[in-house]
Design a protein around this motif. Structure first.
Motif, short mmCIF file in Angstrom:
data_model
loop_
_atom_site.label_atom_id
_atom_site.label_comp_id
_atom_site.label_asym_id
_atom_site.label_seq_id
_atom_site.Cartn_x
_atom_site.Cartn_y
_atom_site.Cartn_z
N ARG A 71 0.89 -1.14 -0.07
CA ARG A 71 0.11 0.01 0.02
C ARG A 71 0.90 1.37 -0.11
N SER A 72 2.21 1.01 0.27
CA SER A 72 3.13 2.18 0.21
C SER A 72 2.77 3.48 1.47
N GLU A 73 2.26 2.72 2.68
CA GLU A 73 1.93 3.62 3.69
C GLU A 73 1.91 2.75 4.80
N PRO A 74 1.87 3.36 6.17
CA PRO A 74 1.91 2.50 7.42
C PRO A 74 0.67 1.94 7.47
N ARG A 75 0.70 0.70 8.00
CA ARG A 75 -0.47 -0.12 8.45
C ARG A 75 -0.31 -0.82 9.57
N THR A 76 -1.30 -1.30 10.19
CA THR A 76 -1.26 -1.92 11.41
C THR A 76 -2.01 -3.37 11.27
N PHE A 77 -1.23 -4.52 11.38
CA PHE A 77 -1.61 -6.08 11.46
C PHE A 77 -1.64 -6.66 12.75
N ARG A 78 -2.82 -7.35 12.86
CA ARG A 78 -2.85 -8.39 14.01
C ARG A 78 -1.80 -9.48 13.79
N CYS A 79 -1.04 -9.73 14.72
CA CYS A 79 -0.12 -10.56 14.57
C CYS A 79 -0.96 -12.31 14.56
N ASP A 80 -2.11 -12.30 15.13
CA ASP A 80 -2.49 -13.57 15.02
C ASP A 80 -3.20 -13.99 13.57
N ARG A 81 -3.33 -12.84 12.84
CA ARG A 81 -3.95 -12.85 11.42
C ARG A 81 -2.74 -13.23 10.52
N ILE A 82 -1.48 -13.14 10.82
CA ILE A 82 -0.48 -13.40 10.10
C ILE A 82 -0.45 -14.92 9.76
N LEU A 83 -0.67 -15.47 8.65
CA LEU A 83 -0.64 -17.07 8.44
C LEU A 83 0.60 -17.50 8.40
N SER A 84 1.49 -16.61 7.54
CA SER A 84 2.98 -17.04 7.39
C SER A 84 3.65 -15.94 7.27
N ALA A 85 5.21 -16.09 7.47
CA ALA A 85 6.15 -15.10 7.38
C ALA A 85 7.48 -15.54 7.13
N SER A 86 8.23 -14.83 6.36
CA SER A 86 9.70 -15.14 6.15
C SER A 86 10.57 -13.73 5.74
N LEU A 87 11.63 -14.14 6.21
CA LEU A 87 12.68 -13.04 6.29
C LEU A 87 13.12 -12.89 4.78
N THR A 88 13.35 -11.49 4.48
CA THR A 88 13.88 -11.16 3.13
C THR A 88 15.26 -10.82 2.99
N GLY A 89 15.92 -10.67 4.04
CA GLY A 89 17.38 -10.30 4.00
C GLY A 89 17.59 -8.84 3.83
N THR A 90 16.60 -8.02 3.58
CA THR A 90 16.64 -6.51 3.24
C THR A 90 16.24 -5.82 4.61
N ARG A 91 17.37 -4.98 5.07
CA ARG A 91 17.19 -4.28 6.14
C ARG A 91 16.30 -3.01 5.68
N PHE A 92 15.76 -2.45 6.89
CA PHE A 92 15.18 -1.03 6.69
C PHE A 92 15.48 -0.07 7.85
N ARG A 93 15.51 1.04 7.55
CA ARG A 93 15.59 2.23 8.53
C ARG A 93 14.66 2.75 9.09
N LEU A 94 14.81 2.60 10.57
CA LEU A 94 13.55 2.94 11.53
C LEU A 94 12.98 4.17 11.16
N ARG A 95 11.63 4.33 11.10
CA ARG A 95 10.90 5.54 10.71
C ARG A 95 10.31 6.22 12.30
N PRO A 96 10.49 7.39 12.43
CA PRO A 96 10.15 7.85 13.71
C PRO A 96 8.87 7.46 13.87
N LEU A 97 8.34 7.58 15.39
CA LEU A 97 7.11 7.19 16.01
C LEU A 97 6.01 8.18 15.26
N ASP A 98 6.27 9.34 15.15
CA ASP A 98 5.05 10.27 14.87
C ASP A 98 4.51 10.20 13.21
N GLU A 99 5.23 9.21 12.60
CA GLU A 99 4.92 8.77 11.22
C GLU A 99 3.64 7.98 11.32
N PHE A 100 3.61 7.41 12.55
CA PHE A 100 2.73 6.20 12.65
C PHE A 100 1.34 6.74 13.60
#
Length: 244
Positions: A204-233
């Protein structure tokens, strides 16, 4: 044959050690029967464990039994760094929730854990703590519909959160529609007892909230990200009072 006997004895000693740690008091006769040896052989095994530093005590006044020194193990807890971080963050979450039960003891444990870290590790832990938020208790409707996330999802999310690594997920919305996303797990939000991931969603190219128990599967990508400030969320929780 000697090698087989040596292997058998090592296995027996491991079983014996585990049994002594698990039971507050063991009867010699019962212990020998469980291990399939004579009481004389058991006595030799116990003597060897004492020589190796295991504090085995005999209690002849209660039917001929043995036990470990009740004080053994206190102060001997040895945690890996990741385990210590998890425990410390768990304590911090309990304190943020304001639970009055056992907080005095938890504060002492927290101080000892922090003291065990080097200066640079303390900074890393403080940075992690600042990314964990505690909000209001989840509604009854949400609690009823919630369930524990799969272990593999928890493991991947845990690592991605700590290492600031993008995560590929399959996510099921409330209407049961499933989509594939790539997210950056910037913050975690607890609305007891339900955990949410506050993330940047690349679909979506924007901040979103995801409930952890609704994540059916997850896998690491190996790509790091820079932490965004809390006020963006902050717009995500609509002014809700959060404990950071």
């Amino acid at each position: 044959m000697p090698r087989s006997n040596s292997s058998n004895r090592l296995q027996r000693l491991e079983r014996l050690t585990a049994q002594l740690k698990a039971e507050p008091f063991c009867i010699i006769k019962d212990l020998a029967r469980q291990l399939g040896v004579s009481e004389r052989t058991l006595a030799r095994d116990l003597a060897l464990l004492r020589e190796q530093g295991l504090p085995v005590e005999a209690d002849r006044g209660r039917g001929g039994g043995v036990r470990l020194d009740r004080r053994w193990g206190v102060g001997r807890l040895n945690l890996a760094y990741a385990e210590a971080v998890d425990l410390l963050i768990g304590i911090e979450v309990a304190q943020k929730m304001g639970s009055p039960i056992f907080l005095a003891s938890l504060e002492s444990v927290r101080r000892q854990l922090i003291a065990s870290f080097s200066a640079d590790k303390r900074e890393r832990v403080e940075a992690l703590k600042s990314r964990i938020l505690v909000g209001v208790t989840a509604s009854t409707y949400v609690q009823v519909s919630a369930s524990p996330p799969p272990d593999l999802v928890i493991k991947a999310l845990h690592q991605a959160f700590m290492d600031k690594e993008r995560l590929d997920i399959r996510y099921q919305r409330e209407d049961l529609e499933v989509s594939e996303r790539q997210i950056e797990p910037h913050y975690l939000l607890l609305k007891y007892p339900v955990w949410y991931v506050i993330a940047f969603d690349h679909l979506r190219s924007e901040p979103r909230t995801f409930r952890c128990d609704r994540i059916l599967s997850a896998s690491l990508t190996g790509t790091r990200f820079r932490l965004r400030p809390l006020d963006e969320f902050t717009h995500i929780w609509n002014g809700e009072d959060l404990r950071v």
